[in-house]
Every structure is written in structure tokens, then in C-alpha cells.
Motif scaffolding. Structure first.
Motif, PDB file in Angstrom:
ATOM      1  N   TYR A  42      79.159  42.198-114.030  1.00  0.00           N
ATOM      2  CA  TYR A  42      79.764  42.265-115.365  1.00  0.00           C
ATOM      3  C   TYR A  42      79.896  43.727-115.775  1.00  0.00           C
ATOM      4  O   TYR A  42      78.932  44.498-115.619  1.00  0.00           O
ATOM      5  CB  TYR A  42      78.875  41.548-116.383  1.00  0.00           C
ATOM      6  N   ASP A  96      81.441  43.214-120.883  1.00  0.00           N
ATOM      7  CA  ASP A  96      81.077  41.815-120.648  1.00  0.00           C
ATOM      8  C   ASP A  96      79.562  41.624-120.718  1.00  0.00           C
ATOM      9  O   ASP A  96      79.070  40.571-121.122  1.00  0.00           O
ATOM     10  CB  ASP A  96      81.589  41.357-119.275  1.00  0.00           C
ATOM     11  N   ASP A 156      79.060  41.333-124.381  1.00  0.00           N
ATOM     12  CA  ASP A 156      79.716  40.223-125.079  1.00  0.00           C
ATOM     13  C   ASP A 156      79.425  38.855-124.468  1.00  0.00           C
ATOM     14  O   ASP A 156      79.184  37.897-125.184  1.00  0.00           O
ATOM     15  CB  ASP A 156      81.244  40.433-125.088  1.00  0.00           C
ATOM     16  N   VAL A 157      79.512  38.764-123.158  1.00  0.00           N
ATOM     17  CA  VAL A 157      79.355  37.450-122.525  1.00  0.00           C
ATOM     18  C   VAL A 157      77.898  37.180-122.197  1.00  0.00           C
ATOM     19  O   VAL A 157      77.327  36.160-122.595  1.00  0.00           O
ATOM     20  CB  VAL A 157      80.214  37.351-121.238  1.00  0.00           C
ATOM     21  N   GLU A 205      76.848  34.966-125.168  1.00  0.00           N
ATOM     22  CA  GLU A 205      77.220  33.598-124.802  1.00  0.00           C
ATOM     23  C   GLU A 205      76.211  32.946-123.867  1.00  0.00           C
ATOM     24  O   GLU A 205      75.993  31.750-123.926  1.00  0.00           O
ATOM     25  CB  GLU A 205      78.622  33.603-124.170  1.00  0.00           C
ATOM     26  N   PRO A 210      80.054  29.391-121.776  1.00  0.00           N
ATOM     27  CA  PRO A 210      81.146  30.160-122.405  1.00  0.00           C
ATOM     28  C   PRO A 210      82.462  29.398-122.497  1.00  0.00           C
ATOM     29  O   PRO A 210      83.375  29.832-123.193  1.00  0.00           O
ATOM     30  CB  PRO A 210      81.297  31.373-121.473  1.00  0.00           C
ATOM     31  N   TYR A 211      82.551  28.272-121.813  1.00  0.00           N
ATOM     32  CA  TYR A 211      83.814  27.537-121.814  1.00  0.00           C
ATOM     33  C   TYR A 211      83.837  26.414-122.842  1.00  0.00           C
ATOM     34  O   TYR A 211      84.803  25.670-122.929  1.00  0.00           O
ATOM     35  CB  TYR A 211      84.105  27.013-120.403  1.00  0.00           C
ATOM     36  N   HIS A 267      81.999  29.111-128.177  1.00  0.00           N
ATOM     37  CA  HIS A 267      82.233  30.389-127.502  1.00  0.00           C
ATOM     38  C   HIS A 267      83.681  30.595-127.101  1.00  0.00           C
ATOM     39  O   HIS A 267      84.129  31.721-126.944  1.00  0.00           O
ATOM     40  CB  HIS A 267      81.347  30.487-126.255  1.00  0.00           C
ATOM     41  N   THR A 268      84.415  29.515-126.879  1.00  0.00           N
ATOM     42  CA  THR A 268      85.772  29.684-126.365  1.00  0.00           C
ATOM     43  C   THR A 268      86.606  30.510-127.343  1.00  0.00           C
ATOM     44  O   THR A 268      86.479  30.385-128.554  1.00  0.00           O
ATOM     45  CB  THR A 268      86.449  28.317-126.165  1.00  0.00           C
ATOM     46  N   HIS A 271      84.686  40.955-115.520  1.00  0.00           N
ATOM     47  CA  HIS A 271      83.639  40.763-114.520  1.00  0.00           C
ATOM     48  C   HIS A 271      84.284  40.583-113.156  1.00  0.00           C
ATOM     49  O   HIS A 271      85.505  40.406-113.049  1.00  0.00           O
ATOM     50  CB  HIS A 271      82.682  39.630-114.881  1.00  0.00           C
ATOM     51  N   ARG A 308      89.434  40.273-119.306  1.00  0.00           N
ATOM     52  CA  ARG A 308      89.964  39.507-120.422  1.00  0.00           C
ATOM     53  C   ARG A 308      90.187  40.456-121.597  1.00  0.00           C
ATOM     54  O   ARG A 308      89.468  41.447-121.758  1.00  0.00           O
ATOM     55  CB  ARG A 308      89.077  38.341-120.805  1.00  0.00           C
TER      56      ARG A 308
END
Lengths: 479, 369
Positions: free
Chosen positions: A264, A268, A271-272, A276, A332-333, A337-338, A383, A397
């Protein structure tokens, strides 16, 4: 289409699939006019939904699909094959109306060969159902993408999908032994029973990744694996992305076969990974590396990888955080989170290139988007999650938190960002997509990507689909 | 429009396909507009004034069997079933309810004593219970009759007085009417039920199925606070009874397949009770159905079988097919209504022994208490 004509085709479709498998109401058709492509979602959100199929059919067997396609040829009607409706680039949207074939009723497991370790299965099966079936018998397909809960096997085959374990087990195309396909003229064919041979080109590869333009893949024989004795996941933090990429490259070129290798970038990581996945890290580049299989082999590979990571000054965050990634990997999906649930303008670009280009491509794209769209306060993160001995995928992204309200300005901004990103990909020897496919959205770039070689695809298309009825809006084919 | 309270839910779900695979209706029909995403999507067109509601939308809204499987796997607290309930209320108020819905509503009202205050008063005044009596709130069905006879026998062996209040044809009229969109009628049933609770003497009132009890305890409009301790779901009662009164149950060591009850969801406080009793107390070797615990599923729900029996049959067929994988012939599901649903399938009925929790514990190898 004129209503008399619609009526005639409708009656013929009823004869083929029965009244219960044909849907013609506006509401039912509307739901088939959108997929997970962010632009199509926005069309709907902004009240601009326009593209409706003329018919939605749910055939129950291969013969019915063959008959539908023969009928479509007679009347020159477009045919769009649809699985879970989870494509991210508009590949399943019926831009020219026509017949949407929802393939999900073809979901049977035909045979399980426990001696040669393969399974023959119809492609309308949801991937999660296939995986559960295999798991309950001690096997796995090792194809575990984030969309496992919402995509069909056919969807993955049509876009050359990847799962989170692809660095060891390959992409879906690496799992295929053979395919059964309904051609664009309605004939049903089977490819050779095994993929490794020297009896001409492997024609299964004409159909894998063709996004329904060269036929409908109706069943596949796929190799399967035993469930591993162990799975190890370890988390590391590197001082920066450069070190993380170098260490990961070294793991790959030394043939250590990690099942998971996810790097990552700093953005990311913040953030992720933190927000997330709930993993407490702040700075640097977060990496998860996993090994599986027999304990003794996986342990040895893991130890070798640790040595390499240490050389690059990686800080070991431990197995707990690695396992936490594995446990939460699909979170995350899901909402909240989306990104679409936050009404952002966003895009996930997914490209691949060789090791020598990866960092350059990433940095160029980051610079280009952050500079060009600074007025929009664009957020760019990435990532790197599918690794090969020769290269890796880059999964950037972008997010614009306050996109234009006007839908046309919204789409213009979206297209401008994508165009800038794609230019960087093409200039840096990247490929338009590693596993999301091309769909409608990336279609205009196909000729530029393939250059003269696009002729091969065009000739294939013209030869197999002379009336150009099969999913005509994708892959950049002539309309 | 009641559905306006769920705009956020519609917006969150209309593009999210992650829960589609757990929807039993969509697993059978395979149709996008039967999925949680599809339902939110088509309704978004209505609330955004892009399309007018029509017969097809209404059909799709009523084809949802409200099993809450989508809610069970959701990572956030927005609820498709609650949106569906609101949409159905709107449909009823717009006088657009489809014919089968109206027919079922009428049948429930005609055949359930709780729908009519005069009959409720009769039920209450005819009850010969005392403050020591265990009153079982039962309905007319083969399996619930069987359960009642087991309860009665067990209580008699322990010198505890037992009485039955038979409410009529359907197991949970308040929940069923609510499912159909008739909220006012549902509230009326709950009020009538409250009348019974207040006018019948009991030590415990045992609800054979959980649906109406759940509604009653959540209801803002009925006042049963001081009585609620005595109202128990059958599982809770059974657990307490076994702990207090049954000294020994023979260990069965037999393999069974366990199917989660539709009405017994993982969020409910009594979710784990049946398994605990089957495993720890009776020693069964339980094989969980593939969707148990994590994802939920449904045996067909409360009303779907009366509205869209083809879909209902299809769902049961899916369960029947999945059962074949286990190579075990005894199936236990804790709810009598689920058993009735499962037994509508001849393949299941003929090839499996489908029993409820009570039978599994007390009938198969005889109670050891």
C-alpha cells in the motif's frame, strides 16, 4: 425497435425460454441497464437513465442460449451476456438495446474429478457458491477476489479476473483447462480438454477476456487445489513505498511464491489500511505478505521473505495484523466504506507493467492527476496487489470529494481524469487493465494499446461475429 | 410516504451487490429485481420521481420474503427489510395491494382469534389457568400440536399445570399482517394480545414461534412492561426448564443437520439456545447448514408461500438440494413453522426425518428426565 418487431421477437423468445424466463417490464429492464461502473451509477443517481435492453432472458440451458443467439442473428439484435452485474467498467450495459442474457440459471456443478483435481461447472454460478462447494470437500479454486460474493464465474472468465491469492495461484485464465462456448452464430463448441499442448493455439484464450464479444462461455473445466495445511499472513511497514516495492520485487524474482503480496502506498496506508481495515498504522508503506500450503514449505518461504524484508528495513507488525487483513479483506467493498455510498466522484484504475516501470508509472500518474486536478483537491492513492516474477499490478484510485453537481460536468471531469491516467499508463508500457477488463469505459483506448496487433482481434471478431451482435459496445470494436 | 424514512437505505443499497447472493428469493429466481440491490434500485426510480409505481414493482416488493439474510451480512445498520415493510405500508395505503395479499389478509383476520376483540375476550374468559399455570400460546398445525403435547407431558411429569391458548390458523398474525403492509391491523392484534396477557393468569406464557413476541416486546404502543418477564419464547422456556427440572437426557451421539430457523436470527438473544441444548444437553453431533450463523437464509418465511408459492417452492427445493450434500437423514430446525415449510417439499418429506427441537430432545430416544 418498432413495437410490431418487439412483439415478434418476444413471441419467439417465449418459445425458446418460456414466459417465466422472459422479462419485459420497464422496472426489470432498468435494473439491467446499470452495473457497478461508477458512471452508470451516476447516470441513475442524476436521473439520466436511458439505455434499456429490449428483453431480459434467463435461459435454463445451453441449447436455449444457442437458440437465442441464432434468433438474434436473424433479426440483427445485440446480445449482452450478464452475470452478477458487478463489472466496474460498463461492460454489461445494453447501450444499443437488444437482449440481455442473464446467465445465472446456468449454475450447475457438472462434475468433480478428484483424481486430476478439476471441476466442470456452468459459468452462471456465483463464485462464492463454487468456493463453498469446493471448501466443503477440502478443495479450493484459490480464486478469491473481493467480488466473490457478487460475481459469477462467467464474469471472471470474461474479464480475466484476479483474486487476492493470484501472486501464487495465478489469474482465472491460469485455472482454465477447457471451455464450452456458444459462438456468436449459435454453434456450441468445446475447446481441447487440456490447455498445455502443441496442437495449434489455445483457442480457449480467444474467449477468456473477450467480455462476451466472441461468444458466451457456458461452462468451464477449472483446476482446483487442496485447501492449504497452513496460511500465514504477516504485516510489515516500510519507511517508504520505494523500499516496499523493491523488497517485494526481490521476493518475487527469487521465486518465493507468496500467495498474497499487497503493498500500500502512503496514502492507502492512511486511508484504507487504517480507516477501513481498522489496522493501526500511520506513516510509511504497509505490506501484507502471505504464504500457504504445507507447513514446512510455507514456513521456509516465509523465513526467506522475512530475510529480504529485513534487508529493506521493514518493521515487523506481526502475524495478528496480517491475519486481521485476511479477516477484513472484503470490508472496504461494503457500505459504509464504499466510495459511491459517500457520493464522491471516484475511480479505480487497474494497470500492470514490468518491475522496471512500476514505480515510474505510479509516480507519473500520481503527479499528473494531483497537478492537473489540484483545483478539485483530487486524492490519489494506490496499492500493488497482484505480483508476478516479471512485474506487478498497480491499483490506483482517485477521489474527488466535491464533484460538480451538474451531471454533464460531473461526467466531463470523470472522463478527463481517466483520460489523463490512461495516457500515463500507455506512455509507461502499462496495460489498460490487469483484472477489471475494458468494458465500455476503456474501449476507446484499445487500438492505441494494441497498435497493429488490434487487427488480430478485429479479424477474430469479424470472423466469429459477422453481424456484430455480441456485446457491441466493448473492447473497442468497430460498430 | 413511509418509504421516505428509508431514502438513505435505498441510496446505500441501490448500487451495492454484496448481499445479493444471500437472498433466497434471488437465489431461486436469479432475477436482478429480486435482489436487495435490485429492490432498492427500482424503488429509487420511484422515490426520485423517474417512474411511477406499477404492478411489476409491487410484485417484486411482495416477493421479498423478509428473511433478513441481507441485513444479517450487512456491515452497516441500514435495513432493506425495514424499507420493504415501509413500501408495503405505502402500497396498502394507496390501495394497490395485489389480490393475493388482500386474500391472505382477509384469511388471517377471519381465522385468527387475535384479530377480533370478541373472540379475544372469549379466549381470556375461557382460560382456566391459575397464577401457577404455564400457558402455551399455540396455533393450529400438526407440528405445533406435537410440541404442545410434549410440553404438556413434561410439565405433568413435574406436576406443573399447563394450558393452551389456541389462537387459530396462523402462527403469528401480528407479524404476518405487518409483513403484508397492514400495520394498523397488526397493531390491533398486538393490543388484543395484550388484553389476553393482562386478563389470563399465568406463571409463564410460552410463545411457540418468536415473531409476535418479538413485535410485542419492541412495540411502543402496548403496555406490558410489568408482565414482560413472564413472556418467553419456547427456546428460553425449554432451556430454563431443562436446567431446573430435567436431570438427565440420554446422550444421542447421533448425526443431525441443523437448519437455522427463519424467525430465530443471530441477533436474537435465543439464537444459540437450540444448538446449546442439542449439543451440550442431548449430545447430538450437529452438522450446520452452510449458511447458518454467518449469513442466515430462510425456509420460506411467514407469508411468501401464500403469495408466490412458486418462489416458495423454489427456495425449499434449494434447501433440499443442499441437504443432499451432507449424507445425513435427520434434519432439526427449531421452529414448527419452518418444519411445516420444509415439509411442503415431497422430496424432503419423503427422504428426511424433519423434526423440531422438542422432538429431537424428548421423543427420539425418550426423555431421560
Amino acid at each position: 425497435m418498432h413495437e410490431f418487431f418487439i412483439e415478434r421477437v418476444k413471441n419467439e423468445l417465449i418459445r425458446i425460454v418460456g414466459e417465466n424466463n422472459l422479462y419485459i417490464s420497464d422496472f426489470d429492464k432498468s435494473a439491467y441497464s446499470v452495473d457497478v461502473w461508477s458512471v452508470s451509477r451516476k447516470w441513475v443517481d442524476k436521473g439520466l437513465i436511458k439505455e434499456l435492453p429490449d428483453f431480459v432472458v434467463l435461459p435454463e440451458n445451453v441449447q436455449q442460449i444457442s437458440k437465442i443467439i441464432k434468433l438474434a442473428n436473424i433479426y440483427s439484435i445485440p446480445v449482452i451476456t450478464r452475470g452478477g452485474g458487478a463489472g466496474g467498467l460498463g461492460g454489461g450495459i445494453p447501450f444499443f438495446g437488444g437482449i440481455v442474457i442473464d446467465i445465472k440459471k446456468l449454475d450447475k456443478i457438472i462434475s468433480l474429478d478428484e483424481k486430476s483435481l478439476n471441476i466442470k461447472v456452468q459459468t452462471g454460478i456465483m463464485q462464492i457458491d463454487l468456493e463453498k462447494y469446493l471448501n466443503s470437500r477440502g478443495y479450493t479454486l484459490n480464486h478469491l477476489p473481493a467480488s466473490i460474493y457478487c460475481s459469477t464465474l462467467g464474469g471472471f472468465l470474461s474479464t480475466r479476473g484476479s483474486g487476492v491469492l493470484s501472486s501464487k495461484y495465478g489469474k482465472i485464465e491460469d485455472m482454465v483447462l477447457s471451455l464450452e462456448v456458444v459462438l456468436p452464430t449459435g454453434e456450441i463448441i468445446n475447446t481441447l480438454p487440456v490447455p498445455r499442448h502443441s496442437a495449434g493455439p489455445g483457442i480457449e484464450h480467444f474467449f477468456i477476456g473477450a467480455e462476451g464479444t466472441l461468444g458466451v462461455i457456458v461452462s468451464a473445466v477449472l483446476k482446483i487445489f487442496y485447501l492449504p495445511e497452513v496460511r500465514y499472513f504477516d504485516a510489515y511497514i516500510f519507511d517508504d513505498l520505494h523500499l516496499a516495492l523493491e523488497a517485494s520485487r526481490e521476493v518475487m524474482i527469487n521465486g518465493l511464491e507468496p500467495s498474497v503480496l499487497r503493498v500500500y502506498d502512503e496514502g492507502d496506508t492512511r486511508d484504507v489500511v487504517k480507516k477501513e481495515l481498522g489496522i493501526d498504522v500511520n506513516n510509511g508503506s504497509y505490506v501484507v505478505i502471505g504464504f500457504d500450503g504445507f507447513k514446512s514449505i510455507a514456513s521456509a518461504q516465509r523465513n526467506m521473505a522475512i530475510k529480504i524484508f529485513k534487508k529493506y528495513k521493514a518493521r515487523d507488525l506481526g502475524e495478528k495484523l496480517g491475519n486481521q487483513w485476511w479477516e477484513n479483506r472484503y470490508d472496504p467493498y461494503y457500505p459504509p466504506h464504499t466510495l459511491e455510498s459517500k457520493r464522491d466522484l471516484y475511480g479505480v484504475i487497474d494497470t500492470i507493467t514490468t518491475h522496471d516501470n512500476i514505480e515510474k508509472l505510479y509516480l507519473s500518474m500520481k503527479k499528473e492527476l494531483e497537478e492537473k486536478f489540484s483545483d478539485w483537491n483530487i486524492i490519489f492513492t494506490a496499492h500493488f496487489s497482484h505480483w508476478y516474477t516479471w512485474g506487478a499490478s498497480v491499483y490506483p484510485r482517485f477521489i474527488v470529494r466535491k464533484p460538480p453537481e451538474n451531471p454533464y460536468e460531473f461526467f466531463r471531469l470523470n472522463n478527463a481524469i481517466w483520460d489523463a491516467a490512461v495516457r500515463v499508463i500507455l506512455e509507461n508500457n502499462g496495460i489498460l487493465s490487469e483484472h477489471h477488463g475494458i468494458g465500455f469505459h476503456l474501449s476507446p483506448y484499445m487500438r492505441e494499446q494494441y497498435k497493429e496487433a488490434f487487427l488480430v482481434l478485429e479479424k477474430l471478431k469479424k470472423g466469429l461475429d459477422p453481424k456484430n451482435i455480441m456485446n457491441p459496445a466493448v473492447l473497442g470494436f468497430e460498430l | 410516504m413511509y418509504v421516505n424514512d428509508y431514502l438513505d437505505t435505498i441510496n446505500k443499497w441501490k448500487h451495492c451487490p454484496m448481499a445479493n447472493y444471500v437472498c433466497p428469493v434471488a437465489r431461486y429466481t436469479k432475477l436482478e429485481t429480486n435482489t436487495p440491490r435490485g429492490l432498492a434500485f427500482i424503488y429509487s426510480l420511484i422515490v426520485d420521481n423517474l417512474k411511477d409505481i406499477d404492478e411489476v414493482t409491487i410484485e417484486r416488493i411482495y416477493q421479498c420474503n423478509l428473511c433478513r439474510a441481507c441485513e444479517a451480512i450487512s456491515r452497516d445498520d441500514s435495513s432493506i427489510p425495514e424499507f420493504i415493510l415501509a413500501a408495503r405500508r405505502d402500497i396498502v395505503e394507496m390501495k394497490m395491494a395485489p389480490e393475493p395479499v388482500i386474500r391472505l389478509k382477509d384469511d388471517i383476520c377471519n381465522n385468527n382469534k387475535l384479530c377480533d376483540m370478541d373472540r379475544v375476550k372469549d379466549l381470556a374468559s375461557n382460560s382456566k389457568s391459575t397464577p401457577e399455570t404455564v400457558v402455551v400460546l399455540n396455533y393450529e398445525s400438526e407440528s405445533s400440536k406435537k410440541i404442545f403435547s410434549i410440553i404438556k407431558k413434561l410439565l405433568a411429569e413435574n406436576n406443573i399445570d399447563c394450558a393452551e391458548i389456541n389462537i387459530g390458523k396462523y402462527p403469528a398474525p401480528a407479524a404476518m399482517l405487518r409483513e403484508l403492509g397492514y400495520q394498523d391491523l397488526s397493531s390491533k392484534v398486538l393490543n388484543n394480545l395484550t388484553y389476553i396477557i393482562k386478563n389470563v393468569k399465568f406463571r409463564k406464557m410460552v410463545f411457540i414461534t418468536p415473531y409476535d413476541l418479538e413485535l410485542l416486546l419492541k412495540s411502543q404502543t402496548v403496555d406490558i412492561d410489568n408482565m414482560s418477564q413472564g413472556l418467553v419464547h419456547a427456546f428460553e422456556f425449554l432451556e430454563e426448564f431443562i436446567n431446573e427440572k430435567v436431570k438427565r437426557i440420554d446422550k444421542k451421539k447421533e448425526k443431525i443437520i441443523y437448519i437455522d430457523s427463519e424467525g430465530n436470527r443471530k441477533s436474537d438473544k435465543f439464537y444459540e439456545i437450540p444448538r446449546k441444548l442439542l449439543i451440550d444437553v442431548a449430545g447430538f453431533d450437529i452438522k450446520e447448514m452452510v449458511w447458518n450463523k454467518k449469513e442466515s437464509f430462510s425456509c420460506g418465511g411467514l407469508t411468501l408461500q401464500y403469495l408466490y408459492c412458486d418462489i416458495f417452492d423454489g427456495i425449499i427445493k434449494i434447501i433440499s438440494n443442499e441437504l443432499k450434500d451432507y449424507n445425513i437423514k435427520k434434519v432439526v430446525t427449531p421452529c414448527p413453522h419452518c418444519i411445516e415449510n420444509l415439509c411442503t417439499n415431497p422430496d424432503l418429506k419423503d427422504n428426511y426425518e424433519i423434526i423440531d427441537l422438542w422432538e429431537a430432545l424428548f421423543t427420539i430416544n425418550k426423555p431421560g428426565g
